[in-house]
Design an enzyme around this catalytic site. Structure first.
Site, short mmCIF file in Angstrom:
data_model
loop_
_atom_site.label_atom_id
_atom_site.label_comp_id
_atom_site.label_asym_id
_atom_site.label_seq_id
_atom_site.Cartn_x
_atom_site.Cartn_y
_atom_site.Cartn_z
N HIS A 135 -46.91 43.07 -0.04
CA HIS A 135 -46.23 43.79 1.04
C HIS A 135 -46.98 45.11 1.26
CE1 HIS A 135 -42.99 46.22 2.87
NE2 HIS A 135 -42.36 45.09 3.14
N ASP A 212 -44.14 44.51 -8.42
CA ASP A 212 -43.22 44.74 -7.30
C ASP A 212 -42.14 43.65 -7.39
OD1 ASP A 212 -41.83 44.84 -4.95
OD2 ASP A 212 -43.58 44.66 -3.63
N GLN A 215 -38.36 41.32 -4.27
CA GLN A 215 -37.79 40.01 -3.93
C GLN A 215 -37.28 39.32 -5.19
OE1 GLN A 215 -37.29 38.88 -0.92
NE2 GLN A 215 -38.41 40.52 0.11
N LYS A 238 -31.78 44.96 -1.31
CA LYS A 238 -32.14 43.54 -1.28
C LYS A 238 -31.29 42.73 -2.26
CE LYS A 238 -36.78 43.35 0.63
NZ LYS A 238 -36.83 44.58 1.33
N CYS A 376 -44.61 42.70 7.35
CA CYS A 376 -45.22 43.81 6.59
C CYS A 376 -46.18 43.29 5.54
CB CYS A 376 -44.16 44.70 5.95
SG CYS A 376 -43.08 45.47 7.13
#
Lengths: 418, 151
Positions: A135, A212, A215, A238, A376
């Site tokens: 991202h 990261d 998600q 999220k 993104c």
């Protein structure tokens, strides 16, 4: 309906999606006169009543600034605020709650590491590896750091199926590699990189690893100790929590070695006009009044998903993804981007001859909310030489019938373009 | 569905699938790239402008949604043979029209009449930029700016 596609059996686990849906007030609304079919949770998830009520309760009963006052409300708010830190630590199995730093979200968490760790410890010629799946939030902060210290960013390529090219990754790792920043799950394609192999390889090369987890944390259990990473970034919104709050987990010895990155109240021990001393971790990295009510309500979100069980959520979402892939593959002219089997909760695709933006507009009129565009993640799009895809992303509240509604709205799109 | 049928009229679908003047003229003396960061769409508009300010040729290349392709295609047909000033004035009126600031139904201007098929975009505010991307890019090319973005 395509008769050739068998309907899957309803999940035989205890996961009761209708009961879950009743907790999310927004899911009962209509859009353009049609029931809302929300397939954009990878961009931001909807909030259960428990989270909404928790945030309201803070403002109605428990609100004051934290870590400052001696009065009752300030102490009560501080305790609740810190309780979320403890809850996050248990949620991701961090060894110590002081290793959890509150940020505005995953982007700010990555910026913190890029500024304070990479900016401080990397020098000219050192290398930062990021993957083509990232991202923009896991690309641009490293570019900013590299512009300051002369470090070099190198990209780990992906294969045609969207998975990391592990041979290329092995070749890129070397004595100059100081940091590997990699997603635990691609937001654009849903692909899950093999971190269990990538992280030890990075450590063998002497590099630190930032994951990261934006998600991944919403779709399956996270255990930072088992994962073995050095930093883990995530966002609250999220995982069915409020916006404006997220966090960074980092190994204590690393966080302690890092200089502050933003100055202000709350992060200081003692302030003089010319020089100040700073608090220890994690408060050293938390300048200014934080998102108090949002942090407190985030605990409710974590409690909510934990009560359902991350494994049960993962199983439910796997069933949705499986159904979506089979129904999309049965349609003419559909190309799924990112076909590696290591994938969860997200399907990104193209419909032959119809631009994703037109698809997005048309399915919206059927009440179906999908994301269209580059998500993104423009390097992913460049890899496939496309400008955009349609992305359907699933959350714990989605149903098989909603997947069918997506497919029906795509059929309608094709009728209009026929 | 009526809004959608208004937006995706036959004319638009036809221009979108078979864009006119989709080429790079060798003798173009102005060009600009237009970029819609929202969707990643990108197109290049080429102009051949004569000494008298007459736009002798307009063409474009790129990729985008049906609305942006159709608008670009129709623009190339309408603008060719006009002066730069006439083309700019037409875009100003077209812009006001898709922004809902002006009605052109029954306008005596036959060029604007042709663009009425793009009127459906008014019901879809997120898509207005698609309809105006090529026009912004054309204006940028006239101004000598080589890159324009709709953000």
């Amino acid at each position: 309906m395509n008769a050739a596609v068998a309907q899957p059996q309803a999940s035989n686990t205890a996961f009761d999606v209708e009961k879950v849906r009743a907790d999310f007030p927004i899911l009962s609304r209509q859009v353009h006169g049609k029931p809302l079919v929300y397939l954009d949770s990878a961009a931001s998830a909807q909030k259960p009543r428990q989270v909404i009520e928790a945030e309201t309760r803070v403002y109605e009963h428990e609100y004051a600034n934290v870590h400052r006052g001696v009065h009752y409300l300030s102490q009560a708010a501080t305790e609740k605020f810190e309780a979320t830190r403890t809850r996050i630590a248990s949620f991701i199995n961090a060894p110590d709650e002081n290793e959890v730093v509150f940020t505005r979200g995953a982007s700010e968490a990555i910026n913190l590491v890029a500024y304070s760790y990479a900016g401080h410890f990397l020098k000219e010629g050192d290398e930062i590896l990021i993957s083509e799946l990232e991202h923009h939030s896991n690309i641009v902060p490293w570019q900013l750091a590299a512009q300051r210290n002369g470090a070099v960013i190198r990209a780990i390529p992906i294969r045609e199926d969207g998975q990391i090219d592990m041979d290329a990754y092995g070749d890129l790792l070397g004595p100059k590699t100081k940091l590997v920043a990699i997603t635990a799950q691609s937001n654009a394609l849903g692909i899950i990189p093999p971190l269990e192999r990538m992280i030890p390889m990075a450590h063998d090369a002497g590099a630190k690893v930032l994951v990261d987890g934006c998600q991944a944390i919403t779709h399956r259990p996270v255990d930072v100790q088992a994962m073995g990473c050095d930093f883990f970034a995530f966002s609250g919104h999220k995982i069915y929590g409020p916006t404006g709050v997220g966090g960074l987990w980092g190994r204590a010895e690393l966080l302690e070695s890092m200089p502050p990155w933003q100055g202000g109240g709350e992060m200081i021990a003692r302030v003089g006009i010319e020089k100040s001393t700073y608090k220890g971790i994690p408060h050293r990295f938390e300048a200014g009044t934080p998102a108090i009510a949002q942090v407190i309500a985030l605990k409710e979100a974590l409690d909510y998903v934990d009560a359902l069980g991350m494994d049960a959520i993962a199983e439910h979402e796997a069933m949705l993804l499986d159904h979506a892939v089979r129904r999309l593959e049965a349609m003419d002219g559909v190309t799924i981007i990112g076909t590696s089997p290591a994938k969860a909760s997200i399907v990104s695709f193209l419909l032959d001859g119809i631009h994703p933006h037109d698809i997005g507009t048309i399915v919206d009129r059927e009440g179906v909310a999908v994301r269209v565009g580059h998500h993104c993640a423009q390097p992913v799009m460049e890899h496939y030489d496309i400008a955009a895809t349609v992305r359907a992303s699933f959350g714990l509240y989605n149903t098989l019938a909603e997947v069918d509604a997506l497919v029906a709205s795509l059929e309608k799109t094709r009728e209009i373009f026929a | 569905m009526d809004d959608l049928r208004d937006l995706y009229q036959e004319v638009i679908l036809d221009h979108g699938k078979n864009p006119r003047n989709f080429r790079h003229p060798e003798d173009a003396n102005r060009h600009a790239e237009g970029d819609n960061p929202l969707c990643g769409d990108r197109l290049t508009v080429y102009l051949k402008v004569g000494h008298n300010g007459l736009v002798e040729d307009v063409a474009f290349e790129g990729r985008g949604c049906a609305i942006s392709m159709a608008s670009a295609s129709m623009m190339t047909e309408i603008v060719a043979g006009k002066t730069e000033e006439e083309a700019r004035a037409l875009f100003r009126r077209f812009h006001d029209f898709v922004m809902g600031k002006e009605e052109i139904e029954g306008a005596d201007d036959e060029d604007l009449e042709k663009l009425i098929v793009l009127a459906g975009v008014k019901q879809f505010p997120m898509r207005v930029k698609c309809a105006t991307l090529a026009w912004h890019t054309m204006t940028a090319a006239m101004d000598g700016e080589n890159v324009v973005t709709t953000e």
